[in-house]
Structures are given as structure tokens and as C-alpha cells.
Motif scaffolding. Structure first.
Motif, PDB file in Angstrom:
ATOM      1  N   ILE A 619      50.528  95.467  36.039  1.00 22.83           N
ATOM      2  CA  ILE A 619      51.623  94.531  36.302  1.00 22.83           C
ATOM      3  C   ILE A 619      52.709  94.641  35.235  1.00 22.83           C
ATOM      4  O   ILE A 619      53.910  94.593  35.538  1.00 22.83           O
ATOM      5  N   ARG A 620      52.311  94.808  33.982  1.00 24.78           N
ATOM      6  CA  ARG A 620      53.297  94.935  32.903  1.00 24.78           C
ATOM      7  C   ARG A 620      54.198  96.147  33.132  1.00 24.78           C
ATOM      8  O   ARG A 620      55.422  96.050  33.040  1.00 24.78           O
ATOM      9  N   ARG A 621      53.615  97.285  33.462  1.00 26.34           N
ATOM     10  CA  ARG A 621      54.407  98.489  33.662  1.00 26.34           C
ATOM     11  C   ARG A 621      55.273  98.391  34.921  1.00 26.34           C
ATOM     12  O   ARG A 621      56.404  98.872  34.957  1.00 26.34           O
ATOM     13  N   LEU A 622      54.756  97.758  35.969  1.00 28.48           N
ATOM     14  CA  LEU A 622      55.552  97.581  37.184  1.00 28.48           C
ATOM     15  C   LEU A 622      56.781  96.720  36.909  1.00 28.48           C
ATOM     16  O   LEU A 622      57.883  97.001  37.407  1.00 28.48           O
ATOM     17  N   ASN A 623      56.594  95.681  36.128  1.00 29.74           N
ATOM     18  CA  ASN A 623      57.730  94.821  35.769  1.00 29.74           C
ATOM     19  C   ASN A 623      58.763  95.586  34.946  1.00 29.74           C
ATOM     20  O   ASN A 623      59.975  95.424  35.147  1.00 29.74           O
ATOM     21  N   GLU A 624      58.292  96.416  34.033  1.00 27.20           N
ATOM     22  CA  GLU A 624      59.200  97.192  33.200  1.00 27.20           C
ATOM     23  C   GLU A 624      60.030  98.156  34.039  1.00 27.20           C
ATOM     24  O   GLU A 624      61.247  98.281  33.855  1.00 27.20           O
ATOM     25  N   VAL A 625      59.368  98.827  34.972  1.00 30.81           N
ATOM     26  CA  VAL A 625      60.067  99.803  35.809  1.00 30.81           C
ATOM     27  C   VAL A 625      61.032  99.113  36.763  1.00 30.81           C
ATOM     28  O   VAL A 625      62.183  99.535  36.928  1.00 30.81           O
ATOM     29  N   SER A 626      60.590  98.044  37.427  1.00 28.81           N
ATOM     30  CA  SER A 626      61.445  97.363  38.405  1.00 28.81           C
ATOM     31  C   SER A 626      62.669  96.735  37.750  1.00 28.81           C
ATOM     32  O   SER A 626      63.738  96.636  38.368  1.00 28.81           O
ATOM     33  N   SER A 627      62.553  96.313  36.493  1.00 23.65           N
ATOM     34  CA  SER A 627      63.691  95.696  35.804  1.00 23.65           C
ATOM     35  C   SER A 627      64.798  96.707  35.518  1.00 23.65           C
ATOM     36  O   SER A 627      65.949  96.325  35.293  1.00 23.65           O
ATOM     37  N   LYS A 628      64.468  97.997  35.546  1.00 23.24           N
ATOM     38  CA  LYS A 628      65.443  99.042  35.236  1.00 23.24           C
ATOM     39  C   LYS A 628      65.996  99.725  36.481  1.00 23.24           C
ATOM     40  O   LYS A 628      66.892 100.555  36.378  1.00 23.24           O
ATOM     41  N   GLN A 629      65.428  99.406  37.659  1.00 22.25           N
ATOM     42  CA  GLN A 629      65.883 100.024  38.903  1.00 22.25           C
ATOM     43  C   GLN A 629      66.557  98.933  39.744  1.00 22.25           C
ATOM     44  O   GLN A 629      65.883  97.992  40.189  1.00 22.25           O
ATOM     45  N   LYS A 630      67.848  99.063  39.990  1.00 27.62           N
ATOM     46  CA  LYS A 630      68.594  97.986  40.641  1.00 27.62           C
ATOM     47  C   LYS A 630      68.159  97.733  42.079  1.00 27.62           C
ATOM     48  O   LYS A 630      68.341  96.628  42.598  1.00 27.62           O
ATOM     49  N   ASN A 631      67.598  98.734  42.767  1.00 25.46           N
ATOM     50  CA  ASN A 631      67.186  98.532  44.161  1.00 25.46           C
ATOM     51  C   ASN A 631      65.665  98.449  44.312  1.00 25.46           C
ATOM     52  O   ASN A 631      65.121  98.627  45.394  1.00 25.46           O
ATOM     53  N   LEU A 632      64.965  98.192  43.194  1.00 22.29           N
ATOM     54  CA  LEU A 632      63.507  98.088  43.217  1.00 22.29           C
ATOM     55  C   LEU A 632      63.096  96.654  42.907  1.00 22.29           C
ATOM     56  O   LEU A 632      63.518  96.073  41.910  1.00 22.29           O
ATOM     57  N   TYR A 633      62.245  96.078  43.768  1.00 23.00           N
ATOM     58  CA  TYR A 633      61.794  94.693  43.626  1.00 23.00           C
ATOM     59  C   TYR A 633      60.267  94.659  43.574  1.00 23.00           C
ATOM     60  O   TYR A 633      59.594  95.534  44.128  1.00 23.00           O
ATOM     61  N   LEU A 634      59.743  93.629  42.936  1.00 24.23           N
ATOM     62  CA  LEU A 634      58.294  93.483  42.787  1.00 24.23           C
ATOM     63  C   LEU A 634      57.839  92.189  43.445  1.00 24.23           C
ATOM     64  O   LEU A 634      58.219  91.093  43.018  1.00 24.23           O
ATOM     65  N   PHE A 635      57.051  92.324  44.517  1.00 19.25           N
ATOM     66  CA  PHE A 635      56.501  91.141  45.188  1.00 19.25           C
ATOM     67  C   PHE A 635      55.154  90.809  44.581  1.00 19.25           C
ATOM     68  O   PHE A 635      54.250  91.650  44.526  1.00 19.25           O
ATOM     69  N   ASP A 636      54.994  89.565  44.141  1.00 17.91           N
ATOM     70  CA  ASP A 636      53.774  89.138  43.455  1.00 17.91           C
ATOM     71  C   ASP A 636      52.733  88.659  44.464  1.00 17.91           C
ATOM     72  O   ASP A 636      52.573  87.466  44.697  1.00 17.91           O
ATOM     73  N   SER A 637      52.026  89.594  45.061  1.00 17.18           N
ATOM     74  CA  SER A 637      50.993  89.227  46.038  1.00 17.18           C
ATOM     75  C   SER A 637      49.790  88.597  45.363  1.00 17.18           C
ATOM     76  O   SER A 637      49.029  87.850  45.983  1.00 17.18           O
ATOM     77  N   LEU A 638      49.613  88.885  44.083  1.00 14.03           N
ATOM     78  CA  LEU A 638      48.471  88.337  43.353  1.00 14.03           C
ATOM     79  C   LEU A 638      48.557  86.822  43.266  1.00 14.03           C
ATOM     80  O   LEU A 638      47.604  86.108  43.562  1.00 14.03           O
TER      81      LEU A 638
END
Length: 689
Positions: A619-638
Motif C-alpha cells: 500500500i505504501r508503494r502504491l500510494n507513492e506511485v499514484s501520487s506522482k501519476q496524474k491519471n492514476l488513482y488508488l481505490f481503497d478496497s481494503l
């Protein structure tokens, strides 16, 4: 004991004492792995003993011809092994039906164990002996019987055709050379497969042959009078036994060297045990020999009792004395009434008739188990099946989506593309649900969202394969199939990019703990295969490198879609639980025999998300990557799956999973779909509604 006395009486009572030590170590380990982490290596001690005793029993045995030799051997093995295992399997199969609503898997393992094939059956399922799931199958431990029985098919042939069985002049030398060569081959194979396919190394007889063959070499060496052997013989057996115990306290991570050490030390211990040694006198104590004599029955019954205990009252400090007593009583009963009498009695005046009787007994028993599974299984169940948590279905509706799970040819997906992209999609916004089998589980949610937003829908998933594609697979299997799996997904990815248009949305869902997580889900890294750009197997120490390569592929994929004004949503992994807990919670009820409480079927959210949590790194790495990609979003299914900071198996008597990690239709439609729709709306991801 002198060598001359051994020739007169081949029975060595201290060997039974060593059997007692081995079975006690195994039982302690199976009760609690923390107390004796490598106690399961007692099985390897049994392998060495078996090789020694079998070779000893065949020395000097007169046979008229090969047929007489081979039938005599199998008659002894059948009378020794079949009665006890049939008794155990039949009784245990009946008992497990009282406590499991669906005992099919266990019963089929029981059937395979009757014919010495359970090790192969467990390997075919890539069943990890060290996982939590093993204790739920009361016949998992019979893998070792399968290994021994398969060894017995091969070993007498080696004995005979080397001349040892025919008592030729060079028979012992030929046997020694032949077996030593096979030991080297088998040991190399064991080490090789241990690194790339641990179940193969653990379960398959060719990779275990060397352990029993060491016992054979030991017997041949025992009869030599050379200076070297006399020096070895002078070794203190007490020091050797202490060394064996020390190895049993090594961590599981050192299982490979521990196994080799145990085999060598066991052989050394047998070799140096002499009548004048204090350890010898200890091992021939009548109580210890008694345990050794019933060790076969103890081995069979201890696991059955522990397995059924897991399905019923559990294993706690206060239950252990009663469980040990039950194991002992069942083992003594089996030994006195079944094992010992039938081994000593004549089954027939003709050897071939005895063999046929043994086979027919196994066949009738197998048919009985199959009938039990098909006819009586749910009728014997003591729980109230009507009160069980209902298992969620996963229908995978096909009205508006496209799905191809099993590719048979390298480019068959082109047909899927033609059907889905060309025929089904128009100028409207299209929702793409892509990924592995976890993406497939979201189909009800995908259809719900597509209908609510008046969108086209295309779903495409490929079990056990990452999207975007990278050339690594966390699954043992045929190399060509795995490589084709990558090529299929990679080619699909390239083709589909050209079909994206402005306003489309891509949802990526993967079983991330399996692909990238830590090794607590019964998926040790060494059982998986990683392939480089040259299609060669690469071993890695961590799944994190795999994860980083996938994240790089995500960035590349997202950048390409950014040019087309396509948005990408990655779903964080849903809670995944140890499969053993899932199976028990699946059939949870208030019957007297079920030990699990509602609390036992619930994990706190922090189990996954805290700094030491199972998903923290992902989750930490996904948040880091999504914060740097303007068209990438992270849905928190957890968080969507764990309201009130609790992750559960069921809700309002609806099971949220169809197995240990795939969500049910109910979950997708009633829990995730509304949350996903809200997420899309809040982030202005959808262009049409």
C-alpha cells in the motif's frame, strides 16, 4: 553388539529405541512447531532406518528365483503396512465426515494413501507441508508412506539384479556401487528441486530416495572391518544424539541443510550404537522399545487426532494430555488388534494369493471411501448444515463483458479482442476491468457500475498473471505454458492500448499478496518460478523486486494512457486470510464441536495496514506511485471490506469469500460496487453518467 551376533540375530532393539525418539520428535513438532521447529525431521530418521532394516532383512535370504524373491518381499511389506493403514484410513474417514460438511478433499487423499500415492496427489496440488492447511487434512502425513512404498517398488529390483539378493560373490560390492551412484543423483535432485520447486523436493520419491539408500549403504558399511569404520564406530552416540536434537532446533529456513545433517547424523548414530554405550542401554529400556514397536501406529493416529481436534475442540495446553492419551490408546489398539496379529499370521499358503488379498482389501476400502463421500457425507455431519454461513457464488455473468481464462494457443486472445472491441464497443465511454482472477471476481460490480453510468464494459482477466505484464510467474508449472501466459497477456496489452479512447477508465485488480507480498500465505518464494528475458529461470530472495518491476510497468502503461486522456484505477488488495482459517470459518456454527468464536473469524484492519502489517509495503508503494501519476488513482478496497476496522469472513450470514482470497458475488455487488461508484464520483473519474 558384535558383528557376529548381528548375523545371528538381525533384530537390533536399539533401532526400536531410535524409532521411539523419532516419533516423539515428530509428535512434539506437530503439536507445537515452536517447541521443536524441526521435529518433523524425525520422518527422515525413519527413512534411514527403513533403508537399513530392509537391506538387513534381505541379506542372506534364500530365494529359488526372482519370482520367489520378489513375491516374498511384497508379502512381507503388505502384511506389515496394509492392515494398519486401512484401519486408520477407514475409521478416520468416517470420523471426519461427522465434523466436515464437505470432506471430499480429505477422503480423496485417504484413497490415494491406500495405494501409496498420497505424496503424488499432494504434489499435484502443490500442497505445502509446512502451511496451516496441512493439519486440516487428516491424511496429509501419509505422504511419507507413499515415498516408502514407492521405494519398495524399486529397491528389491536393485537388490536382486546387483546380485546381492542372489548372494553372488560380488553382490555386496555391486549393490554398494549402484546405490552410492543413485544416492548422489537423488541428493543432487533433492537440492536442485528444493530451490525451484519445494513440493517436488519434499514429496516425490526420486528426490527422497537418497535418504533410504543411505540406510542401505550404512548396513553394507556396518559389516566392514576397516580402520576407518572402526574409528567412526568409536564415536560417542550420546554426542551424535545431542547433535540431532540441536539440528531439530534450527529454524525452518535452514530446512535443506537440516535435512541432510539429520540423515547423516542418523546413519552415524545407528553405526556407533554399541552394547557398552550408556545411550544403547537407555534406548533398549522396555518402555522406550514399546514406543518404538508401536511407532507406525503412533505415526498414523497422531495426525488424525490432531486434525480432527482442529475441526472440533482445538489444541490448547489443557487439551494436550487428553489428546496424547487418545493417540496412545488408538495406537496400542491398532498395534495389538490389527498391525501385529495380521503381520504374524499367514494370510494364505500361496504368496500370490496373499498379494491379491492385500490388493483387494485396498480396493474394497477405496470403494468404501468413495461411496462414503458420495452417499453419506452430508448425512453424517453433526452440525446443522442449514445454519451454516451460506457460501457466496461467483457466476461471472457474460452479458456485457468478455472473458477468456484459459489460453490454449499463443494468440487466441485476438479472437477475444475482435469480439469485444470491434463488435461490442461504440463511441460511449468504456470501462475496462483488467487483471488476474481477482479482476474476474469483480464482474458483478463491473456490470453494476457500467449500468449505472451507461458505459460500455470490457473485462479481461488471466489467472495468476500480472497486468501490466512482466515476465515473472509466482507459480510452479510447465515452462512453455508459463511463457505463453506472459506472451498472451503482453500481446493483449499492446493490442488493447490502440483501442482506448478519451474518457475511458481502466480498473486493474490483482491478487497482490500472492504476487508481491510477504511469504505468509503458504506460498514460499522457492516454490515459484521467475523468468528473465531469455526465458531462463531466475531465483530471487524477495518478491519486492518483482513488485518494483511491476510498478515500473504500471508507470509505463499509465503514461501511454495519459496521452489518450484515459484514467487508470488500481484497487488495493482485499483482505486475504490463511486458507485453514477460511475453511473453518466457512462452516462456523454454534454446535458443540466447533471451537471457533466470531472473534476468531475476524482480523483487525491493522493486521494488514499497520507498519508491521501484511500489506503495509504494498500500500505504501502504491500510494507513492499514484501520487506522482496524474491519471492514476488508488481505490481503497481494503477499507471498504473492513468497516469498523474489522475484516470479517461473513456478514449477516453471507460469506464474503468463495475461497481464502476470492470475493463472492455478494461482496462484489453489495459491498465493493457502491464504494467504487462513490469513489469514481468523488474523484470525477467518469465522464458520462
Amino acid at each position: 553388539m558384535s558383528i557376529q551376533s548381528i548375523h545371528k540375530s538381525k533384530y537390533r532393539p536399539e533401532i526400536d529405541g531410535l524409532r521411539a525418539f523419532a516419533i516423539i520428535a515428530v509428535i512434539i513438532n506437530h503439536f507445537n512447531k515452536v517447541i521443536l521447529p524441526n521435529g518433523y525431521l524425525g520422518v527422515d530418521i525413519f527413512f534411514v532406518i527403513s533403508g537399513y532394516v530392509i537391506t538387513s532383512s534381505l541379506e542372506g535370504r534364500k530365494s529359488k528365483n526372482f519370482w520367489d524373491f520378489i513375491t516374498s518381499f511384497y508379502v512381507r511389506r503388505i502384511k506389515r503396512l496394509v492392515p494398519a493403514v486401512v484401519f486408520f484410513v477407514l475409521i478416520t474417514s468416517l470420523l471426519i465426515c461427522f465434523f466436515r460438511l464437505d470432506p471430499k478433499g480429505s477422503l480423496m487423499t485417504g484413497v490415494s494413501s491406500l495405494f501409496g500415492l498420497s505424496n503424488i496427489a499432494l504434489f499435484s496440488l502443490s500442497y505445502d507441508y509446512f502451511s496451516e492447511t496441512t493439519i486440516l487434512n487428516p491424511f496429509t502425513h501419509t505422504w511419507s508412506l507413499g515415498v516408502e512404498e514407492q521405494f519398495y517398488l524399486l529397491f528389491p529390483l536393485i537388490i536382486w539384479f546387483t546380485g546381492f539378493g542372489q548372494q553372488t560373490t560380488k553382490g555386496k560390492r555391486n549393490l554398494f556401487i549402484s546405490v552410492l551412484f543413485l544416492i548422489i543423483c537423488s541428493l543432487i535432485s533433492f537440492i536442485y528441486f528444493y530451490e525451484i520447486n519445494k513440493p517436488a523436493a519434499y514429496y516425490l520419491m526420486p528426490n527422497r530416495f537418497w535418504e533410504m539408500a543411505v540406510g542401505c549403504i550404512l548396513f553394507l558399511a556396518y559389516q566392514k572391518k576397516g580402520v576407518v569404520f572402526k574409528k567412526i564406530e568409536s564415536t560417542s552416540p550420546t554426542i551424535v544424539l545431542v547433535s540431532i536434537i540441536g539440528v531439530m532446533f534450527l529454524p525452518i529456513s535452514a530446512a535443506l541443510p537440516s535435512t541432510i545433517l539429520i540423515v547423516l547424523l542418523s546413519a552415524l548414530l545407528i553405526f556407533c550404537l554399541r552394547e557398552d554405550k550408556s545411550l544403547y542401554k537407555f534406548l533398549i529400556n522396555k518402555n522406550i522399545i514399546h514406543i518404538g514397536l508401536i511407532s507406525y501406529s503412533l505415526y498414523l493416529w497422531h495426525w488424525g487426532v490432531l486434525s480432527i481436534s482442529q475441526w472440533t475442540i482445538g489444541i490448547y495446553w489443557w487439551t494436550v494430555p487428553f489428546q496424547i492419551l487418545l493417540i496412545y490408546l488408538l495406537s496400542v489398539t491398532s498395534y495389538l488388534l490389527i498391525e501385529n496379529p495380521l503381520r504374524k499370521n499367514d494370510w494364505s499358503s500361496k504368496k500370490w494369493k496373499t498379494i491379491i488379498k492385500g490388493f483387494c482389501t485396498l480396493l474394497i476400502s477405496a470403494i468404501s471411501l468413495i461411496s462414503l463421500q458420495k452417499i453419506l457425507k452430508d448425512k453424517l455431519y453433526l452440525g446443522d448444515s442449514k445454519q451454516e454461513v451460506k457460501e457466496g457464488s461467483n457466476s461471472f455473468l457474460m452479458t456485457k463483458n468478455c472473458f477468456d481464462f484459459s489460453f490454449k494457443k499463443e494468440y487466441i486472445h485476438q479472437k477475444v479482442l475482435n469480439r469485444c472491441l470491434t463488435e461490442n464497443l461504440d463511441s460511449k465511454q468504456t470501462l475496462f476491468f483488467l487483471g488476474d482472477s481477482h479482476s474476474k471476481s469483480l464482474l458483478p460490480a463491473a456490470e453494476f457500475i457500467a449500468n449505472k453510468t451507461n458505459s460500455n464494459l470490457l473485462t479481461f482477466s488471466y489467472g495468476g498473471t500480472t497486468f501490466p505484464s512482466i515476465k515473472y510467474f509466482l507459480r510452479p508449472g510447465n515452462k512453455s505454458k508459463l511463457i505463453n501466459r506472459y506472451r498472451n497477456m503482453n500481446s493483449f496489452e499492446k493490442n488493447i492500448i490502440s483501442n482506448f479512447k478519451s474518457g475511458d477508465v481502466v480498473f486493474i485488480t490483482l491478487r497482490m499478496p500472492y504476487h508481491f507480498g510477504e511469504d505468509w500465505y503458504d506460498f514460499p518464494v522457492s516454490t515459484f518460478r521467475f523468468y528473465d528475458e531469455n526465458d531462463k529461470v531466475v531465483l530471487r530472495n524477495s518478491k519486492r523486486e518483482h513488485f518494483e518491476q511491476w510498478l515500473y510497468a504500471v508507470k509505463e502503461f499509465t503514461n501511454k494512457l495519459s496521452e489518450k486522456q484515459v484514467k487508470v484505477v488500481i484497487s488495493t488488495p482485499t483482505p486475504q486470510f490463511p486458507i485453514s482459517r477460511f475453511k473453518q470459518c466457512n462452516y462456523q456454527n454454534n454446535q458443540w464441536f466447533n471451537k471457533l468464536s466470531r472473534k476468531d473469524c475476524t482480523f483487525p484492519l491493522e493486521f494488514f495496514t499497520s507498519k508491521n502489517g501484511k500489506y503495509y509495503h504494498i500500500i505504501r508503494r502504491l500510494n507513492e506511485v499514484s501520487s506522482k501519476q496524474k491519471n492514476l488513482y488508488l481505490f481503497d478496497s481494503l477499507n471498504a471490506m473492513c468497516p469498523n476496522l474489522e475484516c470479517k469472513y461473513s456478514l449477516d450470514r453471507k460469506l464474503l469469500y468463495i475461497d481464502d482470497d476470492h470475493i463472492s458475488d455478494y461482496t462484489a455487488l453489495n459491498i465493493l460496487a457502491p464504494e467504487m461508484l462513490k469513489f469514481l464520483d468523488q474523484n470525477n473519474i467518469l465522464s458520462s453518467k
